[in-house]
Design a protein around this motif. Structure first.
Motif, PDB file in Angstrom:
ATOM      1  N   ILE A   1      40.306  34.856 100.730  1.00 29.87           N
ATOM      2  CA  ILE A   1      40.180  34.098  99.487  1.00 29.87           C
ATOM      3  C   ILE A   1      41.240  34.611  98.512  1.00 29.87           C
ATOM      4  O   ILE A   1      41.430  35.825  98.367  1.00 29.87           O
ATOM      5  CB  ILE A   1      38.775  34.266  98.886  1.00 29.87           C
ATOM      6  CG1 ILE A   1      37.721  33.566  99.761  1.00 29.87           C
ATOM      7  CG2 ILE A   1      38.711  33.736  97.465  1.00 29.87           C
ATOM      8  CD1 ILE A   1      37.797  32.056  99.736  1.00 29.87           C
ATOM      9  N   SER A   2      41.933  33.721  97.857  1.00 25.55           N
ATOM     10  CA  SER A   2      42.985  34.126  96.929  1.00 25.55           C
ATOM     11  C   SER A   2      42.397  34.821  95.704  1.00 25.55           C
ATOM     12  O   SER A   2      41.215  34.661  95.384  1.00 25.55           O
ATOM     13  CB  SER A   2      43.803  32.910  96.491  1.00 25.55           C
ATOM     14  OG  SER A   2      42.969  31.999  95.785  1.00 25.55           O
ATOM     15  N   ASP A   3      43.236  35.581  95.008  1.00 23.50           N
ATOM     16  CA  ASP A   3      42.778  36.301  93.822  1.00 23.50           C
ATOM     17  C   ASP A   3      42.174  35.357  92.791  1.00 23.50           C
ATOM     18  O   ASP A   3      41.144  35.654  92.174  1.00 23.50           O
ATOM     19  CB  ASP A   3      43.949  37.065  93.182  1.00 23.50           C
ATOM     20  CG  ASP A   3      44.424  38.223  94.033  1.00 23.50           C
ATOM     21  OD1 ASP A   3      43.682  38.629  94.951  1.00 23.50           O
ATOM     22  OD2 ASP A   3      45.549  38.720  93.792  1.00 23.50           O
TER      23      ASP A   3
ATOM     24  N   THR B   1      37.540  38.211 103.515  1.00 22.43           N
ATOM     25  CA  THR B   1      38.694  38.295 104.407  1.00 22.43           C
ATOM     26  C   THR B   1      38.226  38.004 105.830  1.00 22.43           C
ATOM     27  O   THR B   1      37.133  38.422 106.232  1.00 22.43           O
ATOM     28  CB  THR B   1      39.364  39.675 104.360  1.00 22.43           C
ATOM     29  OG1 THR B   1      38.465  40.665 104.859  1.00 22.43           O
ATOM     30  CG2 THR B   1      39.759  40.034 102.930  1.00 22.43           C
TER      31      THR B   1
ATOM     32  N   LYS C   1      36.180  39.046  97.424  1.00 23.55           N
ATOM     33  CA  LYS C   1      36.989  38.138  98.242  1.00 23.55           C
ATOM     34  C   LYS C   1      36.618  38.295  99.712  1.00 23.55           C
ATOM     35  O   LYS C   1      36.508  39.415 100.204  1.00 23.55           O
ATOM     36  CB  LYS C   1      38.480  38.414  98.045  1.00 23.55           C
ATOM     37  CG  LYS C   1      38.968  38.147  96.634  1.00 23.55           C
ATOM     38  CD  LYS C   1      40.441  38.418  96.490  1.00 23.55           C
ATOM     39  CE  LYS C   1      40.739  39.909  96.517  1.00 23.55           C
ATOM     40  NZ  LYS C   1      42.162  40.196  96.255  1.00 23.55           N
TER      41      LYS C   1
ATOM     42  N   ALA D   1      38.468  34.280  93.634  1.00 22.06           N
ATOM     43  CA  ALA D   1      37.490  35.305  94.021  1.00 22.06           C
ATOM     44  C   ALA D   1      36.126  34.986  93.422  1.00 22.06           C
ATOM     45  O   ALA D   1      36.014  34.327  92.376  1.00 22.06           O
ATOM     46  CB  ALA D   1      37.961  36.678  93.563  1.00 22.06           C
TER      47      ALA D   1
END
Length: 303
Positions: free
Chosen positions: A117-119, A197, A195, A122
């Motif tokens: 998930i991108s910053d 991963t 996030k 989040a």
């Protein structure tokens, strides 16, 4: 003849002789020869038992040595010498290793496809609700952002996400429990939040495609809402699930022969020799010489 009783009767009362002590002495004298024979026999039997234990132990050692001689691996063992380089790590050399000299060069290491998930997207915490529906993992090769070629040798896997597991943590567990070679984890960088991963199997043709069917009237992979935030499919713009690392095959050569493998652990190239690729593109050459280990057989015979 009862000597003790006759003496006592002849002495009579008042003779001044301690009759009880005399009886004990006479009895001891009468028993001494038999006790001596018993003690001698006990000593002999104890010695025999000790000897039997010694022989038994010696036979056990002989049997162990004989077993070593009877094992074909004793006379087929190998020894190896190699130069000092860190491009690979030798793991195992067994009796099936083929003698010879091998030069190994490493051009590329294998990598696993990794997504996160991108910053900017989040979640607040691992217990945040993501959404419900299904996640279908397919495996193959991403030629480019719009082209995915499925690996037909690897079965796709569909996960059901509902009210029992629709949190970020629940989805992580569902992925890890699916036994499809994919590992999920949650990372909180302390800045953006939690996030997810996702790391797939190693190799170029085992990269992941994740399709979503959401619960509701208008299921979609591309709206970046609900469970669709975890979609990773062809042609999807502004994905919330982004690629950290593309899947890649290991590429190396043995005595000039180019070889490709999906994993860095190699055990099917040089028979009997297992090794792990550790560093690529250095120009270094790992040279290993495999020979018969005659010393092991000679030592076994001496033993």
């Amino acid at each position: 003849m009862n000597v003790g009783s006759n003496i006592i009767s002849s002495l009579g009362v008042g003779s001044g002789v301690q009759s009880g002590s005399l009886v004990e002495q006479l009895t001891s004298l009468e028993r001494a020869p038999q006790q001596a024979r018993i003690d001698t026999e006990r000593t002999r039997f104890t010695s025999q038992i000790s000897d039997i234990g010694f022989v038994k132990n010696a036979l056990s050692l002989l049997q162990d040595s004989a077993n070593v001689l009877g094992d074909s691996a004793t006379f087929a063992s190998k020894t190896a010498s190699y130069n000092d380089t860190n491009i690979l790590v030798p793991e195992l050399l067994d009796e099936n290793a083929v003698t010879g000299s091998y030069d190994i060069e490493v051009d590329k290491l294998a990598f696993a496809h990794s997504l996160a998930i991108s910053d900017a997207n989040a979640f607040a915490s691992p217990t945040s609700i993501v959404g419900s529906g299904t996640l279908t993992f397919s495996f193959g090769e991403w030629v480019d952002a719009d082209t995915f070629v499925e690996n037909t040798k690897v079965a796709a896997k569909t996960l059901t996400i509902d009210g029992t597991n629709n949190t970020l943590s629940g989805i992580k567990d569902a992925i890890n429990n699916a036994n499809m070679g994919v590992q999920a984890s949650i990372v909180d960088d302390g800045i953006n939040g939690a996030k997810l991963t996702i790391t797939g199997p190693s190799g170029k043709t085992q990269q992941m495609r994740i399709a979503v069917v959401e619960t509701g009237a208008t299921p979609t992979n591309t709206d970046n809402q609900g469970l669709s935030r975890l979609a990773f499919i062809e042609g999807t713009a502004n994905r919330q699930l982004t690629q950290l690392q593309a899947g890649q095959d290991a590429e190396f050569s043995v005595n000039g022969l180019n070889i490709v493998r999906s994993d860095n652990s190699i055990e099917d190239v040089i028979a009997g020799f297992k090794f792990t690729l550790a560093k690529a593109g250095t120009g270094d050459v790992f040279t290993i010489d495999i020979n018969e280990d005659k010393a092991a057989g000679e030592q076994a015979v001496r033993d």
